[in-house]
Design a protein around this motif. Structure first.
Motif, mmCIF file in Angstrom:
data_model
loop_
_atom_site.group_PDB
_atom_site.id
_atom_site.type_symbol
_atom_site.label_atom_id
_atom_site.label_comp_id
_atom_site.label_asym_id
_atom_site.label_seq_id
_atom_site.Cartn_x
_atom_site.Cartn_y
_atom_site.Cartn_z
ATOM 1 N N GLU A 1 0.818 -1.202 0.000
ATOM 2 C CA GLU A 1 0.000 0.000 0.000
ATOM 3 C C GLU A 1 0.860 1.264 0.000
ATOM 4 O O GLU A 1 0.441 2.291 -0.521
ATOM 5 C CB GLU A 1 -0.920 0.012 1.214
ATOM 6 C CG GLU A 1 -1.975 -1.073 1.191
ATOM 7 C CD GLU A 1 -2.743 -1.145 2.493
ATOM 8 O OE1 GLU A 1 -2.277 -0.593 3.511
ATOM 9 O OE2 GLU A 1 -3.818 -1.750 2.503
ATOM 10 N N VAL A 2 2.045 1.190 0.588
ATOM 11 C CA VAL A 2 2.915 2.361 0.675
ATOM 12 C C VAL A 2 3.528 2.676 -0.684
ATOM 13 O O VAL A 2 3.466 3.803 -1.169
ATOM 14 C CB VAL A 2 4.018 2.146 1.733
ATOM 15 C CG1 VAL A 2 5.027 3.277 1.698
ATOM 16 C CG2 VAL A 2 3.409 2.025 3.116
ATOM 17 N N ILE A 3 4.136 1.675 -1.334
ATOM 18 C CA ILE A 3 4.784 1.858 -2.633
ATOM 19 C C ILE A 3 3.756 1.592 -3.726
ATOM 20 O O ILE A 3 3.268 0.481 -3.865
ATOM 21 C CB ILE A 3 5.978 0.896 -2.801
ATOM 22 C CG1 ILE A 3 6.972 1.040 -1.649
ATOM 23 C CG2 ILE A 3 6.646 1.113 -4.148
ATOM 24 C CD1 ILE A 3 7.693 2.349 -1.600
ATOM 25 N N LYS A 4 3.429 2.625 -4.511
ATOM 26 C CA LYS A 4 2.440 2.448 -5.579
ATOM 27 C C LYS A 4 3.091 1.971 -6.873
ATOM 28 O O LYS A 4 2.616 1.037 -7.501
ATOM 29 C CB LYS A 4 1.690 3.751 -5.827
ATOM 30 C CG LYS A 4 0.776 4.117 -4.687
ATOM 31 C CD LYS A 4 -0.082 5.285 -5.057
ATOM 32 C CE LYS A 4 -1.080 5.565 -3.958
ATOM 33 N NZ LYS A 4 -1.957 6.679 -4.293
ATOM 34 N N ARG A 5 4.164 2.653 -7.305
ATOM 35 C CA ARG A 5 4.839 2.243 -8.537
ATOM 36 C C ARG A 5 6.227 2.864 -8.591
ATOM 37 O O ARG A 5 6.453 3.942 -8.030
ATOM 38 C CB ARG A 5 4.035 2.662 -9.770
ATOM 39 C CG ARG A 5 3.947 4.148 -9.973
ATOM 40 C CD ARG A 5 3.075 4.531 -11.159
ATOM 41 N NE ARG A 5 2.986 5.975 -11.247
ATOM 42 C CZ ARG A 5 3.646 6.717 -12.128
ATOM 43 N NH1 ARG A 5 4.438 6.145 -13.009
ATOM 44 N NH2 ARG A 5 3.517 8.020 -12.146
ATOM 45 N N PRO A 6 7.157 2.213 -9.273
ATOM 46 C CA PRO A 6 8.464 2.839 -9.492
ATOM 47 C C PRO A 6 8.389 3.827 -10.646
ATOM 48 O O PRO A 6 7.606 3.659 -11.572
ATOM 49 C CB PRO A 6 9.368 1.658 -9.837
ATOM 50 C CG PRO A 6 8.451 0.660 -10.417
ATOM 51 C CD PRO A 6 7.128 0.827 -9.712
ATOM 52 N N ILE A 7 9.192 4.861 -10.568
ATOM 53 C CA ILE A 7 9.285 5.826 -11.662
ATOM 54 C C ILE A 7 10.692 5.662 -12.234
ATOM 55 O O ILE A 7 11.633 6.312 -11.799
ATOM 56 C CB ILE A 7 9.034 7.257 -11.168
ATOM 57 C CG1 ILE A 7 7.665 7.329 -10.522
ATOM 58 C CG2 ILE A 7 9.163 8.252 -12.303
ATOM 59 C CD1 ILE A 7 7.361 8.627 -9.842
#
Length: 98
Positions: free
Chosen positions: A5-11
């Motif tokens: 839930e904390v990490i949504k996606r890498p950029i």
């Protein structure tokens, strides 16, 4: 909050994120707006099995976009720049050597 839930996606596809990864061993993520630096550090260490030395966060303001005749603002989102230890690395895409 769980790490998912904390990490949504890498950029990882922007030029700035690529430069940070190569030059400073930093990785950029979109994270939950309510997450703090301690939660982000714990989530990255749990999900990717790396050691984090520093976490910097910022609120990215939503850009105005056109929707028909009206102008709407995209939502604001939180970005985290995570510095990894020297001997740790996160690979998002498989690099093939030909």
């Amino acid at each position: 909050m769980s790490p998912d839930e904390v990490i949504k996606r890498p950029i990882a596809l922007t030029e700035k994120a690529a430069r940070l990864k190569e030059g400073h061993n930093q990785v950029v993520f979109e994270v939950d707006r309510r997450a703090n630096k301690i939660q982000i550090r714990a989530a990255v260490e749990a999900l990717f099995d790396v050691k984090v030395t520093d976490v910097n966060t910022l609120i990215q303001r939503g850009k105005p976009k056109r929707l028909g005749r009206k102008y709407m603002n995209r939502r604001n989102w939180k970005k985290a720049i995570v510095t990894l230890q020297e001997d740790h690395d996160i690979q998002f895409f498989e690099e093939s050597e030909e």
